[in-house]
Design a protein around this motif. Sequence first.
Motif, PDB file in Angstrom:
ATOM      1  N   ILE A  49      -0.471   8.204   2.746  1.00 11.80           N
ATOM      2  CA  ILE A  49      -0.867   7.200   3.557  1.00 11.80           C
ATOM      3  C   ILE A  49      -0.252   7.409   4.925  1.00 11.80           C
ATOM      4  CG2 ILE A  49       1.318   5.973   3.175  1.00 11.80           C
ATOM      5  CD1 ILE A  49      -0.207   3.287   3.444  1.00 11.80           C
ATOM      6  N   GLU A  64      -5.402  12.446  -0.659  1.00 15.00           N
ATOM      7  CA  GLU A  64      -6.006  11.081  -0.656  1.00 15.00           C
ATOM      8  C   GLU A  64      -4.675  10.412  -1.256  1.00 15.00           C
ATOM      9  OE1 GLU A  64      -9.670  10.426  -2.679  1.00 15.00           O
ATOM     10  OE2 GLU A  64     -10.902  11.906  -1.534  1.00 15.00           O
ATOM     11  N   GLU A  91      -6.798   0.477   7.894  1.00 14.46           N
ATOM     12  CA  GLU A  91      -6.981  -0.207   6.718  1.00 14.46           C
ATOM     13  C   GLU A  91      -6.043  -1.588   6.409  1.00 14.46           C
ATOM     14  OE1 GLU A  91      -7.800   0.232   1.785  1.00 14.46           O
ATOM     15  OE2 GLU A  91      -7.177   1.935   3.279  1.00 14.46           O
ATOM     16  N   ALA A 114       0.805  -1.403   0.051  1.00 12.55           N
ATOM     17  CA  ALA A 114      -0.005   0.041   0.020  1.00 12.55           C
ATOM     18  C   ALA A 114       0.941   1.354  -0.068  1.00 12.55           C
ATOM     19  CB  ALA A 114      -1.009  -0.077   1.235  1.00 12.55           C
ATOM     20  N   ARG A 147       1.068   4.486  -2.803  1.00 12.59           N
ATOM     21  CA  ARG A 147       0.909   5.783  -2.732  1.00 12.59           C
ATOM     22  C   ARG A 147       2.247   6.580  -3.197  1.00 12.59           C
ATOM     23  NH1 ARG A 147      -2.748   1.844  -1.260  1.00 12.59           N
ATOM     24  NH2 ARG A 147      -4.772   3.044  -0.947  1.00 12.59           N
ATOM     25  N   ALA A 173      -5.299   6.378   2.776  1.00 11.89           N
ATOM     26  CA  ALA A 173      -4.799   5.006   3.169  1.00 11.89           C
ATOM     27  C   ALA A 173      -4.291   5.022   4.579  1.00 11.89           C
ATOM     28  CB  ALA A 173      -4.188   4.540   2.159  1.00 11.89           C
ATOM     29  N   THR A 174      -4.757   4.021   5.331  1.00 13.87           N
ATOM     30  CA  THR A 174      -4.305   3.816   6.865  1.00 13.87           C
ATOM     31  C   THR A 174      -3.592   2.768   7.115  1.00 13.87           C
ATOM     32  OG1 THR A 174      -6.511   3.430   7.592  1.00 13.87           O
ATOM     33  CG2 THR A 174      -5.923   5.747   7.555  1.00 13.87           C
ATOM     34  N   ARG A 194      -9.228   8.213   7.416  1.00 17.88           N
ATOM     35  CA  ARG A 194      -9.918   6.935   6.637  1.00 17.88           C
ATOM     36  C   ARG A 194     -11.232   7.466   6.155  1.00 17.88           C
ATOM     37  NH1 ARG A 194     -10.129   0.332   8.376  1.00 17.88           N
ATOM     38  NH2 ARG A 194     -11.007  -0.167   6.203  1.00 17.88           N
TER      39      ARG A 194
END
Length: 267
Positions: free
Chosen positions: A129, A126, A172, A49, A53, A155-156, A150
């Motif tokens: 992260i 957005e 997430e 993830a 990003r 993204a978290t 979130r």
Amino acid sequence: MSTTESSSLFNNLETLSTHELLTSINSVDQTVPMAVAQALPQIEALVEATVARLGAGGRLFYIGAGTSGRLGILDASECPPTFGVPHGVVIGLIAGGDTAIRKAVENAEDDAQQAWLDLQAHHITEQDIVVGIAASGRTPYVIGGLQQARQRGVATGCIVCNAGSEVAAVAEFPVEVVTGPEFVTGSTRLKAGTAQKLVLNMLTTATFIRLGRVKGNKMVDMQLSNAKLVDRGERMLMDELHISQAEAADLLRQHGSVRAALAARAS
């Protein structure tokens, strides 16, 4: 009770000799890498993830309090000199602000609204992260920041040291490294802090390798900010190009980085 807060497996610590204290601490420290190994699938998901990003121009934010916040700041501060990424690609935020890096700021971690305000000060989007770091998994500063992020499509992820925590529930991409009781009951600067540092090492190292910031096994984008690093850069060029130290030093002076010097020789 969370396992990080449960009673130590050792007692009467004040009666132990220095040798007994050190061997006991060392014995429990050896369990930490095994706990990290159990979380590798979660760490892999968080790395993927993060790569997505940052590869698209986003940033990595760490939010934490106390030891956890300081570890995030440490990891963030080491990314520019190690991987040559600009300052501001990885950003560490701590409850209580910069003062809390050196001194505890009373009640700062209990403010569930402040992390989002801190993130907004950096114009979070957005594309970014946010990774919350909290050994206990229940720090309001971290929970609030992850919830707000979130809800807004950011993204978290998180790094916690208890199973089934509130922080993991709102992230997430949670990473749960269950380290168990500390040698000194509740002192999460010990095993939990070590586990968090290992995961942070993995996260940014794997991410920036995936993003092309390492060649072979060398830090070709490192900043040549002191004599030791200049010497390391020269040795990289000597090994790679089979040239003398004088030639390597001249190449570094001309091009400013190992990568640029290698590219110039290849062209």
